[in-house]
Design an enzyme around this catalytic site. Structure first.
Site, PDB file in Angstrom:
ATOM      1  N   HIS A  57      34.940  57.281  33.141  1.00 15.97           N
ATOM      2  CA  HIS A  57      34.754  56.902  31.739  1.00 15.97           C
ATOM      3  C   HIS A  57      33.270  56.927  31.359  1.00 15.97           C
ATOM      4  CE1 HIS A  57      38.862  55.432  32.314  1.00 15.97           C
ATOM      5  NE2 HIS A  57      38.966  55.328  30.999  1.00 15.97           N
ATOM      6  N   HIS A 113      35.823  48.585  36.434  1.00 18.47           N
ATOM      7  CA  HIS A 113      34.884  49.288  37.305  1.00 18.47           C
ATOM      8  C   HIS A 113      33.823  48.304  37.769  1.00 18.47           C
ATOM      9  CE1 HIS A 113      35.881  53.554  37.498  1.00 18.47           C
ATOM     10  NE2 HIS A 113      36.250  53.494  36.231  1.00 18.47           N
ATOM     11  N   ASP A 151      29.479  51.322  39.983  1.00 23.86           N
ATOM     12  CA  ASP A 151      30.162  52.542  39.526  1.00 23.86           C
ATOM     13  C   ASP A 151      29.535  53.065  38.237  1.00 23.86           C
ATOM     14  OD1 ASP A 151      31.791  51.902  41.631  1.00 23.86           O
ATOM     15  OD2 ASP A 151      33.421  51.123  40.391  1.00 23.86           O
TER      16      ASP A 151
END
Length: 388
Positions: A241, A284, A288
């Site tokens: 994302h 996340h 990350d």
């Protein structure tokens, strides 16, 4: 300074590229005559160098020692002249090849995630994360970040389609996405991180046929939680994302016209909000997101630095960037692009016509709605007066 000394000093600039024809513009230092006639030496030199010189490769050498490229390369300040000279080939087959490369890596990432899911223990505790310790999970945050990502992706797509060099920009986008998601698949294979939060539900252990099926479903849903296609664990290092958001933000800011400065500011704010919402959703780890931002920006800036500087198209001790594994492919993709791509509005008819119709329809719809709303207000006011 004499003309001969100035010509000797210009040789340092002339070594930038051997295949570029130079047009030295000599500026005399000292008192100028009122008639401003050039010296015989400079006139003879100008005639001998501009006889067979291509118009798109003119370089001015000023008395300050700087080299200014007139074709849009780094150091160019005359953007008005550059727009006339930017006539690069579209090379659609190269763009199609990079699209296939991107699609292959996206499919590979989905298959790898479907396999790695079986190696994640759903009963394992999440790793310690500073952001998670400070802020509790907000269930509404992650879906909003996905919606912001879709909006930024749509804006990026419209901006690229409205440009004259859209095929070149799409080629760069596909190549960057393919490399970033291919590297992400490798990271998911080599290191298996536990799920960041207990709300994440891992998929069951299934056979190879079911693994391919759920990988296909993940591809169709775009890997978004809002499409209910993401029920797998293991795709944490690094955040896909964040990669999508970062690339959309970078392409909008890099390929939008100067007069849309407000769009770049809004895009930057929306991008920052979306990244924070990813962390608020606890989908996340913080590491990350940080790694995804660093890799995406570094890849984008490195690629465009090479693309904007023709002197970096050659290997040598001066160019350590040529040691990148993707450098030969880059040279092939950018062999006919010799400068910075300036924004030139030239949308294709297949894109411009639907957009114009949608704009007209939305304008008519808004005017009708405003008229209806105004009529209702007038009716309500009349009814109040009659009741009084």
């Amino acid at each position: 300074m004499t003309h001969e000394a100035l010509l000797l000093n210009s040789n340092s600039c002339a070594t930038i590229s051997e295949d570029v024809t130079l047009t030295p513009t000599v500026h005399a230092v000292g008192n100028h005559n009122s008639d401003n006639h050039s010296s015989p030496l400079s006139q003879q030199m100008h005639d001998s160098t501009t006889h067979d010189m291509p118009k798109s490769t003119r370089i001015d050498i000023s008395d300050s020692g700087g080299c200014h490229y007139g074709n849009g390369s780094v150091g160019s300040t005359d953007h008005g002249a550059s727009k006339i000279l930017q006539n690069y080939p579209k090379e659609r087959l190269k763009t199609l090849g990079t699209f296939v490369f991107m699609l292959f890596n996206l499919i590979l990432t989905a298959i790898v995630l479907s396999i790695v899911n079986d190696f994640i223990n759903p009963k394992s505790d999440p790793l310690s994360d500073l952001f998670f310790d400070i802020e509790e999970r907000q269930p509404w945050a992650f879906p909003i970040s996905e919606k912001i990502g879709l909006v930024l992706g749509g804006i990026m797509f419209i901006l690229i389609c409205s440009q004259r060099h859209s095929w070149i920009i799409f080629r760069r986008l596909f190549f960057l996405v393919g490399n970033l998601y291919g590297l992400r698949a490798i990271c998911m294979v080599v290191t298996h991180l536990p799920r960041p939060d207990a709300h994440i539900q891992c998929g069951p252990h299934v056979g190879w046929g079911e693994k391919l099926k759920r990988a296909f479903e993940l591809m169709l849903g775009g890997g978004l939680s809002m499409t209910n296609s993401h029920h797998l664990c293991g795709d944490y290092m690094y955040s896909g994302h964040t990669v999508s958001l970062t690339l959309s933000w970078l392409f909008i800011c890099n390929y939008s016209p100067k007069k849309l400065w407000w769009l770049r500011w809004l895009t930057t704010i929306a991008y920052a909000v979306a990244v924070v919402f990813i962390l608020l959703g606890h989908d996340h780890y913080t590491i990350d997101v940080i790694v995804a931002y660093y890799i995406s920006t570094t890849f984008f800036w490195t690629y465009h630095t090479l693309a904007n500087n023709t002197s970096l198209r050659r290997r040598g001790p001066h160019n350590l960037l040529a040691r990148a594994y993707w450098y030969p492919v880059f040279c092939y993709l950018e062999q006919h692009v010799t400068g910075i791509l300036l924004y030139e509005y030239d949308p294709p008819k297949l894109i411009a016509v639907p957009i114009s119709y949608c704009w007209s329809f939305s304008s008519i719809l808004c005017s009708r709605c405003w008229g209806c709303l105004k009529y209702r207000r007038m009716s309500n006011s009349d009814s109040v007066v009659k009741s009084v």
